[in-house]
Design an enzyme around this catalytic site. Structure first.
Site, PDB file in Angstrom:
ATOM      1  N   CYS A   2       0.854  -1.185   0.000  1.00  0.00           N
ATOM      2  CA  CYS A   2       0.000   0.000   0.000  1.00  0.00           C
ATOM      3  C   CYS A   2       0.896   1.243   0.000  1.00  0.00           C
ATOM      4  CB  CYS A   2      -0.866   0.047   1.253  1.00  0.00           C
ATOM      5  SG  CYS A   2      -1.866  -1.425   1.475  1.00  0.00           S
ATOM      6  N   ARG A  27       1.977   1.397  -5.801  1.00  0.00           N
ATOM      7  CA  ARG A  27       2.081   0.462  -4.679  1.00  0.00           C
ATOM      8  C   ARG A  27       0.770  -0.243  -4.374  1.00  0.00           C
ATOM      9  NH1 ARG A  27       6.481   1.028  -1.500  1.00  0.00           N
ATOM     10  NH2 ARG A  27       5.345   0.023   0.165  1.00  0.00           N
ATOM     11  N   TRP A  75      -3.821  -1.891  -1.491  1.00  0.00           N
ATOM     12  CA  TRP A  75      -3.764  -3.149  -2.245  1.00  0.00           C
ATOM     13  C   TRP A  75      -4.249  -4.198  -1.259  1.00  0.00           C
ATOM     14  CZ3 TRP A  75      -1.004  -7.871  -2.365  1.00  0.00           C
ATOM     15  CH2 TRP A  75      -1.038  -8.544  -3.591  1.00  0.00           C
ATOM     16  N   ASN A 101       0.026  -0.135   6.203  1.00  0.00           N
ATOM     17  CA  ASN A 101       0.551  -1.021   5.161  1.00  0.00           C
ATOM     18  C   ASN A 101       1.080  -2.250   5.868  1.00  0.00           C
ATOM     19  OD1 ASN A 101       1.818  -2.145   2.918  1.00  0.00           O
ATOM     20  ND2 ASN A 101       3.659  -0.913   3.178  1.00  0.00           N
ATOM     21  N   GLY A 102       0.782  -3.439   5.357  1.00  0.00           N
ATOM     22  CA  GLY A 102       1.285  -4.667   5.975  1.00  0.00           C
ATOM     23  C   GLY A 102       0.153  -5.565   6.410  1.00  0.00           C
ATOM     24  N   GLU A 484      12.021 -14.307 -18.431  1.00  0.00           N
ATOM     25  CA  GLU A 484      11.656 -12.905 -18.207  1.00  0.00           C
ATOM     26  C   GLU A 484      10.662 -12.430 -19.281  1.00  0.00           C
ATOM     27  OE1 GLU A 484      11.789 -10.909 -15.901  1.00  0.00           O
ATOM     28  OE2 GLU A 484      11.674  -8.910 -16.730  1.00  0.00           O
ATOM     29  N   LYS A 488       6.902 -11.055 -18.375  1.00  0.00           N
ATOM     30  CA  LYS A 488       6.410  -9.732 -18.774  1.00  0.00           C
ATOM     31  C   LYS A 488       5.062  -9.886 -19.497  1.00  0.00           C
ATOM     32  CE  LYS A 488       8.747  -7.040 -16.914  1.00  0.00           C
ATOM     33  NZ  LYS A 488       9.415  -7.824 -16.049  1.00  0.00           N
ATOM     34  N   GLU A 491       2.194 -10.908 -16.983  1.00  0.00           N
ATOM     35  CA  GLU A 491       1.723  -9.894 -16.038  1.00  0.00           C
ATOM     36  C   GLU A 491       1.066  -8.705 -16.726  1.00  0.00           C
ATOM     37  OE1 GLU A 491       4.730  -7.981 -13.598  1.00  0.00           O
ATOM     38  OE2 GLU A 491       6.228  -8.253 -15.153  1.00  0.00           O
ATOM     39  N   HIS A 507      11.887 -32.864 -24.048  1.00  0.00           N
ATOM     40  CA  HIS A 507      11.524 -33.653 -22.867  1.00  0.00           C
ATOM     41  C   HIS A 507      10.090 -33.360 -22.427  1.00  0.00           C
ATOM     42  CE1 HIS A 507      15.631 -34.989 -22.573  1.00  0.00           C
ATOM     43  NE2 HIS A 507      16.032 -33.729 -22.674  1.00  0.00           N
ATOM     44  N   LYS A 609       3.512  -3.030  -6.888  1.00  0.00           N
ATOM     45  CA  LYS A 609       4.930  -2.845  -7.184  1.00  0.00           C
ATOM     46  C   LYS A 609       5.818  -3.458  -6.119  1.00  0.00           C
ATOM     47  CE  LYS A 609       8.394  -1.120  -9.396  1.00  0.00           C
ATOM     48  NZ  LYS A 609       8.774  -1.900 -10.586  1.00  0.00           N
TER      49      LYS A 609
HETATM   50  C1  F6R Z   1       7.910  -8.295 -12.565  1.00  0.00           C
HETATM   51  C2  F6R Z   1       8.222  -7.686 -11.301  1.00  0.00           C
HETATM   52  C3  F6R Z   1       8.254  -8.544 -10.087  1.00  0.00           C
HETATM   53  C4  F6R Z   1       9.393  -8.104  -9.151  1.00  0.00           C
HETATM   54  C5  F6R Z   1       9.343  -8.916  -7.843  1.00  0.00           C
HETATM   55  C6  F6R Z   1      10.495  -8.591  -6.927  1.00  0.00           C
HETATM   56  O1  F6R Z   1       7.939  -7.374 -13.598  1.00  0.00           O
HETATM   57  O2  F6R Z   1       8.442  -6.514 -11.223  1.00  0.00           O
HETATM   58  O3  F6R Z   1       8.360  -9.892 -10.415  1.00  0.00           O
HETATM   59  O4  F6R Z   1      10.615  -8.310  -9.807  1.00  0.00           O
HETATM   60  O5  F6R Z   1       8.134  -8.651  -7.181  1.00  0.00           O
HETATM   61  O6  F6R Z   1      10.496  -7.244  -6.574  1.00  0.00           O
HETATM   62  P1  F6R Z   1      11.785  -6.571  -5.961  1.00  0.00           P
HETATM   63  O7  F6R Z   1      12.850  -6.605  -6.984  1.00  0.00           O
HETATM   64  O8  F6R Z   1      11.366  -5.206  -5.571  1.00  0.00           O
HETATM   65  O9  F6R Z   1      12.169  -7.420  -4.771  1.00  0.00           O
END
Ligand code: F6R
Length: 614
Positions: A2, A27, A75, A101-102, A484, A488, A491, A507, A609
């Site tokens: 949050c 966030r 969130w 937050n938490g 990766e 992307k 998500e 396999h 985020k």
């Molecule tokens: C994907 C993404 C997430 C973060 C993950 C770790 O695009 O952004 O998978 O990489 O939540 O976040 P951090 O690096 O902040 O620990």
């Protein structure tokens, strides 16, 4: 998870708080709310949905003007995202407001106790319990900060709390345990926020808060204590980026801006690493060379995109530094029995420095006496404080939920660490390390070149917006790049996407290949001939089964042309550095495809985020 903002000073608090929330919306964005203290009364407003809903509500019915306020973007963890569960939460008398937050883990017990004591709780959240606990503590007068300290002593879990009380005019109180909170220090005004982006427009002077601390914020100053009321030591710092770095700068989405910023971010992360003696220096590393020489194993822990950076690090560390390296999802690490010792170096990679899974992995490693090194993008966050040493990436604020520029700078950081360990251990000569750093220094220009040639990738992405599934294949460092690329796309475009090691194809996954299925293949440089030839065979195998092949290969690689339905050329670079150029088209691809499907790429559904709960 949050976003939190608190303000006290001379300006209209509502404006400061709502503008701050706009910068923290990454966030959490399933509801938002504000509280303003004006004329001894608390006014609150909250709305489900994005911040714009709250803004509209405030425009229709403006609260009284005051110079003390706080705000929250949520969130959801406890209770669905609706108006009722949005923060702030108030007590029975409407005189205490709290944002959080938490997760308060013992909230069910606290809630039962409060209900038994006659409190009426109007939401499904854990947060509301805190407002009522403060109400009890403040009965018959009393100090909000003392009340907060006592309440914090009763809470289990992770929390940032910010509260205000009509009986304590001019005071905002914050508290933190395992959840981010920073103080912005202004002139006759002060700020609290989950992240400096919320107040960077007003001040670049900040204070880092430690664990289990309570902060009292007044217009005239800031006092920090521990939960027992003892004065706490704090660290002041100056933020080295300004408000323009946290704004869209003419782009439709932060993600587009952040993709475009990658050459600069890579260059900044490399800045000043080579000393006058021609040797690599990592000043913030703080782990003495002698201790690094004793390291006999490296374990990397991280989540999501940062985990993919860790997977690439393994190739560099083993190749350059000659040390065994394991890479583990932070969320799994402490639930097995990792074999650690004082000669194990645990490297935690986290853009935010607040990801709870990564922090818990670090704490577990600390208990086993391992050495700890963090790679982090956010100065003042928790991870660097909990590690013996840190290497900061200098990506600047990453606002879009999907990580792009942070990933590329994490790669730079792991290359630097691998080379530094190689230098210290003597597995590479000084001139070899220097030559590799020089190659790294040419990478911003290579990434720029990739960015200049992305129009065909965007066209391709738009043409595939109707597809249901895309597969990604790679070998060696191309394998984490494939993971990766798939992450992307999942998500952002909410599509089924999977990354595979190309050698694993036969396999099992090859059974997924059907007529016209788009398959993206990351091809290693030709100089790695064995690897290269194997992947060319893999491309032929899938094409023979009807796949539509999208091939990313270095420029001039004619051998793949006959098998590529679409060929994306990237500049020729050394194999280990290739992820810096091959990842970029995959970011652009996912961003464009998601946009073509009408999604908000900055705020994908269900994601936040910074994931500050386990
Ligand atoms: C994907 C993404 C997430 C973060 C993950 C770790 O695009 O952004 O998978 O990489 O939540 O976040 P951090 O690096 O902040 O620990």
């Amino acid at each position: 998870m949050c976003g939190i903002v608190g303000y006290v000073g001379g300006r209209p608090a509502l404006d400061v708080v709502v503008d701050g929330l706009a910068r923290l919306e990454y966030r959490g964005y399933d509801s938002a709310g504000v509280a303003v203290l004006a004329d001894g009364k608390l006014a609150t407003a909250k709305r489900a949905g994005k911040l714009v809903n709250l803004r509209n509500a405030l425009a229709e019915e403006p609260p009284p003007a005051g110079t003390l306020g706080m705000g929250h973007t949520r969130w959801a963890t406890h209770g669905p995202p609706n108006d009722r569960n949005a923060h702030p939460h108030v007590d029975c008398t409407g005189s205490v407001a709290v944002i959080h937050n938490g997760i308060i883990e013992n909230f069910a017990e606290l809630r039962a106790e409060l209900e038994e004591g006659g409190h009426g709780l109007g939401s499904d959240t854990d947060t509301e319990a805190v407002a009522h606990l403060l109400e009890d503590e403040l009965k018959g007068g009393g100090d909000l900060a003392d009340a907060m300290r006592r309440v914090c002593g009763r809470l289990e879990g992770a929390f940032t709390l910010v509260a205000t009380h009509t009986g304590s005019p001019g005071l905002v109180v914050g508290a933190r345990r395992n959840s981010p909170l920073v103080v912005g220090v202004g002139d006759g005004e002060n700020f609290l926020a989950s992240d400096v982006a919320a107040f960077i427009e007003h001040t670049r002077d900040a204070i880092e808060l430690g664990q289990d601390q309570v902060v009292e914020l007044r217009a005239e100053g800031v006092t920090v204590t521990d939960f027992d009321g003892r004065p706490a030591e704090v660290k002041e710092y100056h933020v080295d980026w300004d408000v323009s770095a946290a704004e869209k700068g003419g782009y439709d989405y932060f993600m587009l801006k952040e993709i475009a910023e990658q050459p600069r971010a890579v260059a900044d992360t490399l800045l000043g690493r080579i000393g006058a003696d021609g040797r690599l220096h990592l000043d913030e590393m703080r782990i003495p060379d002698q201790e690094l020489r004793e390291v006999d194993k490296i374990i990397i822990v991280a989540c999501g995109t940062s985990y993919h950076a860790g997977l690439i690090a393994k190739y560099a560390i083993e190749h350059w530094a000659g040390l065994p390296c394991e890479v583990e999802l932070a969320s799994e690490f402490r639930y097995r029995d990792p074999i650690l010792s004082p000669t194990t170096l645990v490297i935690a990679i986290s853009q935010s420095g607040e990801t709870m899974d990564a922090l818990m992995a670090v704490r577990h490693a600390r208990e086993q006496k391992a050495k700890l090194l963090g790679i982090c993008n956010v100065n003042g966050s928790t991870l660097p404080r909990e590690c013996d040493g840190v290497l900061y990436t200098h990506a600047g604020p990453e606002i879009a939920v999907a990580s792009t520029k942070a990933f590329l700078t994490q790669l730079v950081a792991v290359y630097l660490i691998a080379l530094y360990i190689a230098q210290v251990r003597g597995t590479k000569w000084g001139d070899e390390v220097f030559a590799m750093v020089q190659l790294l220094e040419r990478m911003p220009e290579k990434v720029e070149k990739v960015l200049e040639t992305m129009e065909p990738v965007r066209e391709l992405a738009r043409s595939l917006a109707g597809e249901r599934c895309v597969l990604f294949l790679g070998r060696h460092v191309g394998f984490p790049v494939a993971l990766e690329g798939a992450l992307k796309l999942k998500e952002l475009a909410y599509m089924h996407a999977e990354g595979f090691a190309a050698g694993e194809l036969k396999h099992g996954p090859i059974a997924l290949i059907e007529e016209d299925l788009p398959v993206v293949v990351v091809v290693p440089p030709r100089a790695r001939d064995v690897l290269h030839d194997k992947i060319v065979s893999n491309i032929q195998e899938i094409r023979a089964r009807g796949a539509r092949t999208i091939v990313i290969a270095e420029e001039g690689d004619e051998s793949v042309e006959p098998y590529a339905d679409t060929l994306i050329s990237v500049p020729a670079v050394p194999t280990l550095l290739q992820p810096l150029v091959t990842t970029v088209p995959l970011q652009v691809f996912a961003c464009e495809l998601a946009t073509a499907k009408g999604h908000d790429v900055d705020q994908p559904r269900n994601l936040a985020k910074s994931v500050t709960v386990e």
